[in-house]
Design an enzyme around this catalytic site. Structure first.
Site, mmCIF file in Angstrom:
data_model
loop_
_atom_site.group_PDB
_atom_site.id
_atom_site.type_symbol
_atom_site.label_atom_id
_atom_site.label_comp_id
_atom_site.label_asym_id
_atom_site.label_seq_id
_atom_site.Cartn_x
_atom_site.Cartn_y
_atom_site.Cartn_z
ATOM 1 N N GLY A 57 0.831 -1.402 0.044
ATOM 2 C CA GLY A 57 0.168 -0.155 0.037
ATOM 3 C C GLY A 57 0.806 1.315 0.128
ATOM 4 O O GLY A 57 0.396 2.460 0.432
ATOM 5 N N HIS A 106 11.298 0.707 -0.147
ATOM 6 C CA HIS A 106 11.016 -0.637 0.060
ATOM 7 C C HIS A 106 12.209 -1.484 0.754
ATOM 8 O O HIS A 106 12.140 -2.677 0.839
ATOM 9 C CB HIS A 106 10.868 -1.548 -1.219
ATOM 10 C CG HIS A 106 9.508 -0.834 -1.932
ATOM 11 N ND1 HIS A 106 8.390 -0.668 -1.538
ATOM 12 C CD2 HIS A 106 9.377 -0.788 -3.577
ATOM 13 C CE1 HIS A 106 7.331 -0.270 -2.235
ATOM 14 N NE2 HIS A 106 8.135 -0.318 -3.460
HETATM 15 P P1 A3P Z 1 -3.951 -4.936 -5.140
HETATM 16 O O1 A3P Z 1 -2.934 -5.418 -6.075
HETATM 17 O O2 A3P Z 1 -4.430 -5.992 -3.909
HETATM 18 O O3 A3P Z 1 -5.156 -4.405 -5.713
HETATM 19 P P2 A3P Z 1 2.006 -0.568 -3.565
HETATM 20 O O4 A3P Z 1 1.311 0.858 -3.675
HETATM 21 O O5 A3P Z 1 2.733 -0.707 -2.548
HETATM 22 O O6 A3P Z 1 2.553 -0.989 -4.832
HETATM 23 O O7 A3P Z 1 0.624 -1.495 -3.243
HETATM 24 C C1 A3P Z 1 -0.430 -1.527 -4.322
HETATM 25 C C2 A3P Z 1 -1.530 -2.266 -3.514
HETATM 26 O O8 A3P Z 1 -2.066 -1.367 -2.681
HETATM 27 C C3 A3P Z 1 -2.544 -2.748 -4.821
HETATM 28 O O9 A3P Z 1 -3.228 -3.845 -4.279
HETATM 29 C C4 A3P Z 1 -3.620 -1.408 -4.876
HETATM 30 O O10 A3P Z 1 -4.732 -1.874 -5.487
HETATM 31 C C5 A3P Z 1 -3.514 -1.153 -3.462
HETATM 32 N N1 A3P Z 1 -3.928 0.178 -3.348
HETATM 33 C C6 A3P Z 1 -3.475 1.135 -4.136
HETATM 34 N N2 A3P Z 1 -4.127 2.351 -3.883
HETATM 35 C C7 A3P Z 1 -5.066 2.149 -2.754
HETATM 36 C C8 A3P Z 1 -6.059 2.714 -2.029
HETATM 37 N N3 A3P Z 1 -6.293 4.161 -2.168
HETATM 38 N N4 A3P Z 1 -6.691 1.896 -1.193
HETATM 39 C C9 A3P Z 1 -6.704 0.961 -0.766
HETATM 40 N N5 A3P Z 1 -5.651 0.099 -1.622
HETATM 41 C C10 A3P Z 1 -4.939 0.708 -2.500
#
Ligand code: A3P
Length: 293
Positions: A57, A106
């Site tokens: 996230g 990360h």
């Molecule tokens: P999913 O692939 O399960 O949908 P990161 O930003 O660390 O790459 O994480 C990406 C994950 O966070 C993805 O999960 C994405 O959909 C989710 N994500 C991004 N924005 C979000 C939001 N505003 N609320 C909830 N989840 C979110």
């Protein structure tokens, strides 16, 4: 300098491209110059560092922290999470950003720039249940073809994830590095947050972050930030500004944004294998992950 590109093999023999630098795996498209210098970067005492293993996230929490720091419920359009990532962005870009900066990374705690610890910067570390995270990372690796050139199937992917054969390595090591850092350094301001808690009660989560940052935020600001950082809104903004892990012109980061999708992917055998490795690697640590809400 040219990256040292490795082709990591999944359980079925398909390969995923990464680059290796001093034992750490990064996406092959990252600049070796940046990777080799970020640990000695100049840090400001009022920098806030968001650290997450990929797919926990990062984009979501970066947006929340950035809006809180700016004390405005407005989506950030002039820069993006990726523009403030310390192992990816040129030092000159980071240096030019005004304070207070919300940096993100990360890497594991021990791999952070030295000055983060010396200057006791606030660190927000986000955890997500590792089963949803694995599914999200699989989709990420498949979607970003230019970055990973990975065409493997889900049935063969756990081998990569469970063995740390992905960019930024082992989720287990990454998670334990921050949990132990917090235990062993009570003087350092490290706030652990959970993706699922923020999903379940964003008002409480954003309030907790405001308190941690020392930002005075009234009800209106907190609720406004929750709205602007909602999944659908962030997805729309990402398309408008053309950011968010672009492949073929489309942001890939906003896939489902929920809790519990892992149940649609894991077989019973995969779930058992995952649980076994988890209990071995995380022995002694009872982290309150939620696998459904
Ligand atoms: P999913 O692939 O399960 O949908 P990161 O930003 O660390 O790459 O994480 C990406 C994950 O966070 C993805 O999960 C994405 O959909 C989710 N994500 C991004 N924005 C979000 C939001 N505003 N609320 C909830 N989840 C979110």
């Amino acid at each position: 300098m040219e990256p040292n590109v490795l082709h990591l093999q999944d359980g079925g023999g398909c390969t995923l491209d990464v680059q290796e630098y001093e034992g750490i795996y990064f996406p092959k498209v990252f600049s070796v110059d940046v990777i080799s210098n970020f640990r000695s970067m100049e840090i400001r005492a009022d920098d806030v560092l968001l650290s997450c293993f990929p797919k926990a996230g990062t984009h979501w929490f970066w947006e929340i922290l950035s809006q809180l720091s700016a004390r405005k419920a407005e989506n950030i359009r002039d820069k993006w999470k990726g523009d403030m990532m310390i192992e990816c962005c040129p030092q000159s870009v980071l240096d030019a950003a005004p304070s207070p900066r919300v940096l993100n990374t990360h890497v594991q705690f021990e791999q952070l720039p030295q000055q983060i610890v010396e200057k006791k910067c606030k660190i927000v570390h986000v955890l997500r249940n590792p089963k949803d995270l694995t599914v999200s990372f699989y989709n990420h690796h498949r979607a970003l073809k230019d970055m990973y050139n990975y065409h493997g199937e889900w049935k063969d992917y756990l081998h990569l994830f469970l063995n740390g054969l992905v960019d930024w390595g082992s989720w287990f090591d990454n998670t334990l590095s921050y949990i132990r850092a917090k235990e062993q350094n009570p003087q350092l301001p490290i706030q652990i947050m959970y993706y699922e808690d923020m999903k379940q009660d964003p008002v409480a989560g954003v309030r907790q972050l405001a308190d941690f940052l020392g930002v005075e935020a009234d009800e209106e600001l907190i609720k406004g930030i929750c709205d602007k950082c909602g999944f659908e809104n962030m997805k729309t903004v990402a398309s408008e500004v053309g950011k968010g892990l672009i492949q073929d012109g489309v942001p890939q980061v906003f896939r489902k944004g929920g809790v519990g999708d892992w149940k649609n992917w894991f077989t019973i055998a995969q779930n058992e294998e995952f649980d076994k490795v988890y209990s071995e690697k995380m022995e002694g640590y009872d982290l309150p992950f939620k696998y459904s809400i």
